[in-house]
Every structure is written in structure tokens, then in C-alpha cells.
Design an enzyme around this catalytic site. Structure first.
Site, short mmCIF file in Angstrom:
data_model
loop_
_atom_site.label_atom_id
_atom_site.label_comp_id
_atom_site.label_asym_id
_atom_site.label_seq_id
_atom_site.Cartn_x
_atom_site.Cartn_y
_atom_site.Cartn_z
N ASP A 361 0.84 -1.19 0.00
CA ASP A 361 0.00 0.00 0.00
C ASP A 361 0.88 1.25 0.00
OD1 ASP A 361 -2.59 1.45 0.51
OD2 ASP A 361 -1.56 1.95 2.38
N GLU A 397 1.90 -0.46 -5.02
CA GLU A 397 0.95 0.59 -5.39
C GLU A 397 1.82 1.83 -5.57
OE1 GLU A 397 -3.28 2.43 -3.85
OE2 GLU A 397 -1.69 2.18 -2.37
#
Length: 735
Positions: A361, A397
């Protein structure tokens, strides 16, 4: 009820404490006792606090006796797994210098393998006194122990059979399926009620069998590390559903276990069952921030252990936090001990629980040094040389909200990245906004972004939907987000969704609109699974799951987010369509090549790997790219498949895409090797691809491409020329 000071002192005298070792970090049971080791460069004293079995009564406090290389450590003989503990860390309380030590606050061990209990929000959880005139510069003396979760010493023993260990799926064969542990089984009728929403529920044979039947190879789980519910959300009657509010990097979330005290064992059992089925498990991990927030946040772990080491602070104002994550704080990966903690965590999940990879993330945070994003950062270099992490899938990401935070394509070789350019362009094309020129690179694994440094097409993780945003059904059902349930006046979530409701906002009984929406979903799924690169599906999209137009359901632990399995019965035809697509992808290696398609003519072989076809049957011309919304992609199976200069022997495929609202007659192109083509797929057919009657075409034939549809043709090779039966075929005999 907390122990009194007298009881604590008395118990301390009865406990045998030895020096122990500064490694490994955490609470490690060796069969004879437990070694405790905690990093804090700026602490002056560390107290180990032991609790009763339920974690409610503090029974003992013991000073860790040794301090080696900034590690506090001690060993307690005869202590066993199941012991509940936490820390109280002493040191300066000088927020203006970045130090926030407060021994009145019980702290979680950053290396704890298990947690017990949940956070009960109380003002005592904060290191400062809420409401005080000097805010976070004040010092709060209330004990937080009754309100915070505790750590548990674990027995890591688990019997892994050979077949339950990792068996990595090659990147070029990978199809990812993103799901939420709780939401996927919370409403599943075949899962026992007490196991719904848990690791045990996800281990259910029928659940795993269904996932496997879709043709996916790898399950990507939304965060499963321990996390806490945000106080403001709870005040609104909402909760932290996605799990991105992490507080522990080594412990599985006990709320996801049917038996919370056995969360680690239950997690391992789930991994084993997925491996039994030949499926990989990838974890979505959050190392960029924690749930402690900024200077006004609670003191639960890192902030009270060594705030100045664990977090990035504003250099000339260390009272305040650098907030590149948008959550209040940013983990300081530039500090060697903090970077070590993250890499230790990654290795732990690989070596101890056999997970197959990670999706990071806000991955750019991990590569951000004080001077900004650096694809040669300490963390990325540590990963690239690590012999354990080099064996698993690493997916970034590649963006965050900090300065220079958008870095798609900038991660080093060996990494894959979420490709939002694929998402936005494919959405825009089927909405009718983007043309062939924008779509073509995305169909080819975005070589304009990733084709360098020896990176492969699999580096592009293609997706059109994910947990964050509209579901596939909602993408074709709503023009606008509908996040009213989040309690923020529909102001949260992105308004730039590239969605189209096909003429009616929300659900409708208009059959023409419903048919168009179904076709659009088939178009998007087909584009995703027939493109070069690594495809990722969102769980439930295969049967048109809806979130009622909510594109930011991070706080909706309810029917908005949970997978409604009643819809799976209604959506069987779409499930069958997805199964056909994955079967085609696995059957034809040309759809998952390990070399980027470039369209450059190979003079030595006399072949182009990909040719772009105009509806006339001729090659696309410069003027066509900016205006045309119907075109073909001819992938030649004879093209060089590897670095060795030789012809390939794969099938030749033709993909036709038409986002125009009217039919377009498309001339089947001429190609070498045969003039016969067979239709494999047509999204204008509402039934499953398997029900399409075999239809053959010749080069030059016109195929009526329906408005807003996609077709897939395969070249049928001419049969080999048979040698004539003649005297040459008969042995010569001398008369």
C-alpha cells in the site's frame, strides 16, 4: 483491575530475570523460557508488564536488564506461550524535540506475533491530556492498560507438509483475485456461522473450490495485520473495514479468527488449504503509516517506544509529523532499525506462514528518502538483494499523496506495479471517450511505461476495478459516486471515475439498459483478461456485485461491502464468461508473452509481433489512431517468443474492439499461414462464450461487429501438405 504498585513491586522480586539476547526482536519462546528484545534508541528504561490470561489484570512488572546496540533485552525462564504482555517505556517527554515517552501508557511490542483484546477508546490512551491548554505538550498520568490490546507469546509450531508449502506460480501465468477476508464469507451460506468472516471461513472447501473454478491463480487479501478502529468512525457508527489502520506488522488480526487466541494457527491453516488447491496467497501490507496518527493521536506502540526513530518528523519542527500518507504520520524507513523491522516482518510472513507475495500500500512511501522518492532507496535495495524476498511476488501501489508521489513505472526490476493508466484508459474507451491510440499501449502491457531495464510485461498489474473505487457493476450503473452512508456528505472518494450508467442512474427494470450494462461488463472483463500483463480481478465482479454506488467503502463493515452470494446465482452466466476468459488465457500463451509486443517489423524473421488493423482489413494509419474507436489487434504467433532469434509456434489471434455505439463491418485481415479463422468469443452474445457455435471465416470476409462489443478470433492453420503416394513412396525392388 490493574495491579497496585505494592503488588507489582512484590511480584517483581519473585521473578527470575536473566540478561537474554538482543536478537531476535520480539518475545521468542525457546521451549524453556521467553527472550524479550525491544529497540529504542532514546529510552532510559523499559518495563515488561505481564498480565493475566485475559489481559485484564497486570500482575508483574520487570525491568529489562540489558541495553545492547540500542536494544533492550532480558530472558525469563519457565515463561510459556500464551503469556500476555506489554511494555512501559521511560524517557524524556519533550514533544518539541520529537520525544513522547510516557510510562503511564501500555505499549504493544512492534514484533508481537499475536494480540489479544481490542482498543477501547478512552482519553487515557493519549500521551497528553485531551483538552489541556497546551494540547500535546501536556503530560497525561492516567494508566491506559485497561483500554488497549495486549501482546501474546506464541508457539510457532505448525506442521507444514510439502504440498502445503509455497509452489510459486510463474508471473506470466498469474491471474490475481483481490478479496477481503471478512467480507468474502460473511454472508456465505455454505460456511458455518461462527466461521463466517474469518480465516477458517475462507479455508472452507467449497469457498476455495469456487475460487479455483474461476481460473485465477493467486488470491490477494486486503490487510490482515492487526489494526484499530478510528475513533471518529466509531463515533459515527462506522468502522475501519478495509484494515489499512495498521498497528502490528507481525500479528494477524484476531477479529479474523474464529478463535482469536489461535489467530496465527488459523491463518497458517488457511494458507495450507489454499496451497493444497494450487493457489497462491498474496498479502496487501501497510508499512507506510500506523494508526497512531499525528501529534494529536494516541500512544499505542511506536510513538511511546521511540517516536523520533519510528516516524518521519519535520526536521526543524520535530513536534510535528511529515504526512506523505494523508493519515497523519509516515513510517521512517530511512532509519536502519525501522527498515530492519519491515524487512524482518516480510521475511517472517514468508518463512513462518508460507505466503507467496506482497502488495505494498502506498509503495512510494517505502522508497521515499528525505530528498524524495528514490528507486534506489535503502528499502528497495534491501529487498532486491534479500534471498528470501527474492523468491516471492512484490507488487507496488506506485503512488501516494506526498510530493512527487506518482511513480508508475519507476520501481526497479523485479517489482510489479498496479497500473492505474490501464484502469482509466480501458474505462474511458468503453465509455466512448478514448480512442484506439490511447488503448493500444495498454493492451500491450504498457510497454511505453514498463519496457526498460529488462522488465517484463508481467510488471504491469492490469486492473479496471479494485477494493478502492466502483465495483464492475457499479462502473456501468452509476455516473456519480453515492457515498452518503460514509457520513461525509458524499464528499469523500474520487469523483473522476470514468464511469457510465448506460442512460439511467442506479438500478433499473429497463431491459435494454440492463442488457447494455451486461455487455459493457463483458467488454471490460474480456479486455482485462485478453491484454498482455498481469490481470487482477475484484472478488464478486464475476457475478456483478454492487456496493450501491459507494466508491469508498472503507468504513462499511456491512451489506454494502460484504459479498452477496445470492447474486452469484443470478450472475451464473457472467461467472461462466469469466471462466471461459481465464481458460482462453491459460490455453493461448500468446496472450501472456514474456516479451513486450512492439509492432516493429523483424526483418530477419519477416514478422511483426503485433499489427493494428483498421475495419477495412488494412493496417491502421496515422490519422486513424486519434479518431477511430473500432480496431483490431493481430498478435502473430510466429513472432520471436524469447531472446533466441527463432520463430514462435504459438497460435495467431485477432482481437477486435468496438466502443462505437453502432455496428461496424470489419474485414478479416490477410495473414501468412492460413486464410481461415475461427470465432472464439463475441461479447455481444449474452450467453457464455462456450455456447457460441463454431463459426469459420476467411480472410477478406466481413464480420458485423456489434456496437460496443469485443471479438476474439484464432487463425486455423492450413493442414500440412501431404506427399503424394507414388513410386517414390514404394521401396524400389530390382527385377
Amino acid at each position: 483491575m490493574a495491579a497496585t504498585k505494592l503488588e507489582v513491586i512484590t511480584d517483581r522480586r519473585r521473578v527470575e530475570i536473566r540478561e537474554g539476547q538482543p536478537f531476535p526482536r520480539g518475545a521468542m519462546w525457546d521451549g524453556k523460557g521467553v527472550n524479550f528484545a525491544l529497540f529504542s534508541a532514546n529510552a532510559t528504561r523499559v518495563e515488561l508488564c505481564l498480565f493475566d490470561e485475559e489481559g485484564k489484570e497486570e500482575t508483574q512488572r520487570i525491568d529489562l536488564p540489558e541495553f545492547t546496540d540500542e536494544i533492550w533485552h532480558g530472558y525469563i525462564p519457565r515463561l510459556e506461550p500464551g503469556t500476555v504482555y506489554g511494555y512501559r517505556v521511560h524517557g524524556p517527554y519533550e514533544p518539541e524535540k520529537g520525544h513522547r515517552f510516557n510510562p503511564n501508557k501500555l505499549l504493544l511490542d512492534p514484533y508481537a506475533r499475536a494480540h489479544i483484546g481490542s482498543l477501547t477508546w478512552d482519553d487515557a490512551c493519549f500521551g497528553y491530556t485531551i483538552g489541556a491548554k497546551d494540547a500535546d505538550l501536556s503530560f497525561d498520568e492516567r494508566d491506559s492498560a485497561p483500554f488497549v490490546p495486549k501482546c501474546v507469546v506464541v508457539d510457532p509450531t505448525f506442521e507444514w507438509r510439502q504440498e502445503t508449502r509455497r509452489h510459486q506460480v510463474p508471473w506470466d501465468r498469474t491471474v490475481i483475485y483481490e478479496l477481503h477476508v471478512r467480507g468474502y464469507t460473511k454472508l456465505h451460506p455454505r460456511v458455518l456461522k461462527k466461521q463466517r468472516g474469518t480465516f477458517a471461513g475462507l479455508s472452507n472447501k467449497e469457498v476455495i473450490s469456487y475460487i479455483r473454478s474461476l481460473g485465477v491463480t493467486s488470491v490477494e487479501l486486503l490487510p490482515v495485520f492487526t489494526f484499530v478502529n478510528d475513533r471518529l468512525l466509531l463515533g459515527k457508527g462506522l468502522t475501519e473495514y478495509w484494515g489499512y489502520n495498521t498497528i502490528g506488522f507481525f500479528a494477524p488480526e484476531p477479529r479474523y479468527a474464529s478463535q482469536p487466541r489461535a489467530a496465527l494457527q488459523e491463518f497458517k491453516e488457511m494458507i495450507a488449504r489454499f496451497h493444497d488447491a494450487g493457489l497462491e496467497v498474496i498479502l496487501d501490507v501497510v508499512y507506510n503509516h500506523t494508526s497512531e496518527g499525528n501529534e494529536m493521536g494516541p500512544t499505542l506502540c511506536f510513538k511511546g517506544i521511540d517516536n523520533a526513530s519510528y516516524y518521519r518528523l519535520i526536521p526543524d519542527k520535530p513536534r510535528y509529523y511529515i504526512n506523505d500518507t494523508g493519515t497523519g504520520n509516515t513510517v521512517n524507513l530511512s532509519h536502519p532499525r525501522v527498515m530492519q523491522m519491515v524487512t524482518d516482518s516480510l521475511r517472517y510472513w514468508v518463512q513462518e506462514t508460507e505466503v507467496d507475495g506482497f502488495r505494498f500500500d502506498l509503495g512510494t512511501i517505502l522508497a521515499r528518502e528525505p530528498n524524495g522518492f528514490d528507486n534506489k532507496s535503502g528499502f528497495l535495495k534491501a529487498c532486491s538483494q534479500d534471498p528470501v524476498l527474492g523468491t516471492v511476488k512484490l507488487i507496488a501501489e506506485p503512488w501516494d499523496c506526498g510530493p512527487g508521489g506518482y511513480q508508475v513505472g519507476e520501481f526497479p526490476p523485479g517489482w510489479a506495479e498496479w497500473n492505474d493508466k490501464f484502469r482509466d484508459t480501458i474505462r474511458g474507451f468503453w465509455k466512448g471517450e478514448d480512442t484506439a491510440g490511447a488503448v493500444a499501449p495498454r493492451l500491450c502491457a504498457s510497454g511505453d511505461i514498463f519496457n526498460r531495464h529488462g522488465r517484463k510485461p508481467w510488471s504491469s498489474v492490469n486492473f479496471v476495478t479494485a477494493h478502492d473505487g466502483f465495483t464492475l457493476n457499479d462502473l456501468v450503473t452509476y455516473n456519480d459516486k453515492h457515498n452518503e452512508a460514509n457520513g461525509e456528505g458524499n464528499k469523500d472518494g474520487s469523483s473522476n471515475n470514468h464511469s457510465w450508467n448506460c442512460g439511467v442512474e442506479g438500478p433499473t427494470h429497463n431491459q435494454e439498459v440492463c442488457k447494455l450494462r451486461e455487455r459493457q461488463m463483458r467488454n471490460i472483463l474480456a479486455t482485462l483478461l485478453l491484454s498482455q500483463g498481469t490481470p487482477m480481478l475484484l472478488a464478486g465482479d464475476e457475478f456483478a456485485r454492487t456496493q450501491q454506488g459507494n466508491n469508498n467503502a472503507y468504513c462499511q463493515d456491512n451489506e454494502i461491502s460484504w459479498v452477496n452470494w445470492k447474486m452469484a446465482t443470478k450472475g451464473r452466466s457472467l461467472i461462466s464468461f469469466v471462466q471461459q476468459l481465464t481458460e482462453i488465457r491459460h490455453r493461448y500463451p500468446i496472450l501472456r508473452r514474456n516479451r513486450f509486443l512492439t509492432g516493429i517489423f523483424n526483418e530477419e524473421l519477416g514478422i511483426k509481433d503485433v499489427t493494428w488493423i483498421h475495419p477495412s482489413g488494412n493496417e491502421m494509419q496515422e490519422e486513424n489512431w486519434k479518431t477511430d474507436r473500432c480496431f483490431g489487434m493481430l498478435i502473430d504467433g510466429r513472432a520471436q517468443p524469447t531472446g533466441v532469434r527463432r520463430r514462435g509456434s504459438d497460435a495467431t489471434l485477432l482481437i477486435v474492439l468496438n466502443s462505437f455505439h453502432e455496428p461496424v463491418p470489419f474485414a478479416i485481415p490477410n495473414t501468412i499461414g492460413s486464410e481461415h479463422w475461427s470465432l472464439l468469443l463475441d461479447t455481444s452474445n449474452a450467453s457464455s462464450a462456450s455456447t457460441i457455435q463454431a463459426r469459420s471465416f476467411k480472410s477478406g470476409d466481413k464480420y458485423e461487429v456489434a456496437g460496443r462489443s469485443l471479438q476474439l478470433f484464432v487463425l486455423v492453420p492450413d493442414p500440412p501438405i501431404q506427399a503424394p503416394t507414388s513410386v517414390l513412396a514404394t521401396p524400389y525392388r530390382r527385377e
